[in-house]
Design a protein around this motif. Structure first.
Motif, PDB file in Angstrom:
ATOM      1  N   HIS A 118       0.827  -1.213   0.000  1.00  0.00           N
ATOM      2  CA  HIS A 118       0.000   0.000   0.000  1.00  0.00           C
ATOM      3  C   HIS A 118       0.861   1.263   0.000  1.00  0.00           C
ATOM      4  CE1 HIS A 118      -4.147  -1.280   0.112  1.00  0.00           C
ATOM      5  NE2 HIS A 118      -3.892  -2.172   1.058  1.00  0.00           N
ATOM      6  N   ASP A 122       2.185   4.595  -3.801  1.00  0.00           N
ATOM      7  CA  ASP A 122       2.478   6.024  -3.954  1.00  0.00           C
ATOM      8  C   ASP A 122       3.477   6.295  -5.068  1.00  0.00           C
ATOM      9  OD1 ASP A 122       2.459   8.898  -2.626  1.00  0.00           O
ATOM     10  OD2 ASP A 122       4.557   8.349  -2.925  1.00  0.00           O
ATOM     11  N   LEU A 139      -2.370   3.387   7.205  1.00  0.00           N
ATOM     12  CA  LEU A 139      -3.056   2.471   6.299  1.00  0.00           C
ATOM     13  C   LEU A 139      -4.387   2.067   6.919  1.00  0.00           C
ATOM     14  CD1 LEU A 139      -0.057   0.168   5.285  1.00  0.00           C
ATOM     15  CD2 LEU A 139      -0.770   2.362   4.299  1.00  0.00           C
ATOM     16  N   SER A 141      -7.988   0.098   6.064  1.00  0.00           N
ATOM     17  CA  SER A 141      -8.771  -0.720   5.133  1.00  0.00           C
ATOM     18  C   SER A 141      -9.780  -1.556   5.901  1.00  0.00           C
ATOM     19  CB  SER A 141      -7.842  -1.633   4.324  1.00  0.00           C
ATOM     20  OG  SER A 141      -7.210  -2.573   5.171  1.00  0.00           O
ATOM     21  N   GLY A 279      -3.055   5.493   2.945  1.00  0.00           N
ATOM     22  CA  GLY A 279      -3.292   4.394   2.014  1.00  0.00           C
ATOM     23  C   GLY A 279      -4.366   3.460   2.528  1.00  0.00           C
ATOM     24  N   ILE A 283      -9.419   5.198   2.753  1.00  0.00           N
ATOM     25  CA  ILE A 283      -8.978   6.549   2.397  1.00  0.00           C
ATOM     26  C   ILE A 283      -9.927   7.169   1.370  1.00  0.00           C
ATOM     27  CG2 ILE A 283      -7.048   7.886   1.442  1.00  0.00           C
ATOM     28  CD1 ILE A 283      -6.624   6.739   4.251  1.00  0.00           C
ATOM     29  N   ARG A 289     -10.223  12.354   4.227  1.00  0.00           N
ATOM     30  CA  ARG A 289      -9.256  13.111   3.440  1.00  0.00           C
ATOM     31  C   ARG A 289      -9.313  14.604   3.790  1.00  0.00           C
ATOM     32  NH1 ARG A 289     -11.681  10.215  -0.676  1.00  0.00           N
ATOM     33  NH2 ARG A 289     -12.334  12.116  -1.740  1.00  0.00           N
ATOM     34  N   ILE A 305      -1.455  11.239  -0.887  1.00  0.00           N
ATOM     35  CA  ILE A 305      -2.527  10.262  -1.058  1.00  0.00           C
ATOM     36  C   ILE A 305      -2.437   9.723  -2.478  1.00  0.00           C
ATOM     37  CG2 ILE A 305      -5.002   9.809  -0.957  1.00  0.00           C
ATOM     38  CD1 ILE A 305      -5.310  12.346   0.724  1.00  0.00           C
ATOM     39  N   LEU A 308      -7.094   7.144  -5.862  1.00  0.00           N
ATOM     40  CA  LEU A 308      -8.002   6.243  -5.156  1.00  0.00           C
ATOM     41  C   LEU A 308      -8.049   4.851  -5.788  1.00  0.00           C
ATOM     42  CD1 LEU A 308     -10.976   8.606  -4.245  1.00  0.00           C
ATOM     43  CD2 LEU A 308      -8.945   8.002  -2.918  1.00  0.00           C
ATOM     44  N   CYS A 311      -5.571   2.881  -3.977  1.00  0.00           N
ATOM     45  CA  CYS A 311      -5.694   2.780  -2.525  1.00  0.00           C
ATOM     46  C   CYS A 311      -6.333   1.460  -2.114  1.00  0.00           C
ATOM     47  CB  CYS A 311      -6.511   3.952  -1.977  1.00  0.00           C
ATOM     48  SG  CYS A 311      -5.591   5.514  -1.924  1.00  0.00           S
TER      49      CYS A 311
END
Length: 364
Positions: A118, A122, A139, A141, A279, A283, A289, A305, A308, A311
């Motif tokens: 993750h 970037d 991170l 999720s 990440g 996100i 955000r 960031i 998306l 992400c």
């Protein structure tokens, strides 16, 4: 191998079959087949259903990724795969496929860490400055909420804190169910919260009291928050009052966001790191955000960031991490690895080959 290796990445840690192809830091394909609709009827991810869905989607996804990238399997320089963490059965599908592919093609294989992947997403962001080190990474999720200190993407990632119970994404799903909203809960809570007042209900901020700071300064807990929402909804129903879904959703979301951003910025301040990378699929939450960007700006912290699309769980981030490992001179993985559902984030690559140095015989 070329300076910019062509790598195919396989990601099957949860409910998304991700196949990505990169050339160094250039994204060529990011193909994702989601089994989310199959899990929706159960209100959450069912591991066996996820594993079977990966089996069905894997080959078509590989074919689609190759077509989008305009390359063939023979063109590849390496294959990469998520070894963990994640759902054991789902991981096994990807690991088995990657091993078979690498052996049949006689290509190097890199088994890597899902969470570090993750962060690697970037580097695939076009037209952006290179990621600076050290950086703090948050991170978030469905299955993971982790705060990391990244000194080097390929060799030095430290776990600062993580969830001690429900991950943030799990909490969103469970609260959505309490409010009779569909699965997955994150986008539904986000939509419902648009018409709500985030200050209408003061829900608890887990592990944020002064008494929690010594042992859990960077850890997260959302189970108590979920229970507080459940009790609040139960009281409304017991009193015959209609549950104000929008206000509950907005207030719950604000509590989650407040904890995430507060702890992440505290880590930046404590470590003297003016950089924060966000990440993970959660996100995508617009309020997270917004708050992160606003509060980081006040604290003098730069926020990064990834797009998306990178992400959520995807194979491109796995391929990107492997490409960075290759560029740093790391050796491929052996076949002596399996699916590791609890792989620690400090293990960036699994089962790296050991190169034996040859020594000249001593002269008489």
């Amino acid at each position: 191998m070329t300076a910019a290796p062509l790598v195919l990445g396989i990601e099957t840690s949860c409910d998304e079959t991700g196949i990505g192809i990169v050339r160094g830091r250039e994204l060529l394909s990011n193909t994702i087949a989601s089994s989310m609709e199959e899990h929706a009827r159960y209100g959450g991810v069912v591991p066996e259903v996820a594993a079977r869905a990966h089996l069905e989607a894997l080959q078509p996804s590989i074919d689609a990724a190759l077509a989008e990238a305009g390359v063939t399997l023979d063109d590849l320089d390496a294959v990469a795969v998520t070894s963990g963490p994640g759902l054991a059965g789902a991981l096994m599908v990807g690991v088995g496929a990657a091993k078979g592919l690498a052996v049949s093609l006689q290509k190097p294989l890199y088994a890597v860490n899902h969470l570090v992947g993750h962060i690697a997403a970037d580097i695939l962001t076009p037209d952006s400055d290179p990621l600076e080190y050290p950086t703090v990474a948050l991170l978030v999720s469905g299955g993971h909420t982790s705060l990391l200190h990244v000194r080097d993407l390929t060799s030095d990632v430290e776990l600062l804190g993580e969830t001690v119970d429900d991950a943030a994404g799990e909490a969103f799903d469970k609260v959505a169910r309490l409010l009779s909203l569909p699965y997955p809960g994150g986008p539904e809570i986000d939509r419902a919260a648009l018409d709500g007042d985030p200050k209408s209900i003061r829900f608890p901020r887990g592990l944020s009291k002064a008494s929690d700071m010594a042992a859990h300064r960077y850890d997260f807990s959302f189970s108590g928050l979920k229970t507080a929402v459940a009790r609040w909804v139960e009281r409304c129903e017991a009193d015959g009052v209609e549950v104000p879904v929008a206000d509950v959703a907005a207030s719950f979301r604000e509590a989650v966001v407040d904890v995430l951003v507060t702890k992440a910025l505290a880590a930046c301040a404590d470590l003297g790191v003016p950089r924060l990378l966000l990440g993970g699929g959660v996100i995508a939450n617009r309020r997270l955000r917004e708050v992160a960007l606003a509060r980081a700006a006040d604290a003098g912290v730069t926020v990064r960031i990834p797009p998306l699309s990178l992400c959520t769980d995807n194979g491109a981030m796995i391929a990107a991490l492997a490409a960075e490992l290759i560029a740093s001179g790391r050796q491929p993985s052996t076949l002596a690895f399996g699916a590791d559902s609890t792989l620690p984030v400090t293990e960036i690559q699994v089962a790296e080959s050991q190169v034996l140095e040859t020594q000249e015989p001593e002269r008489a």
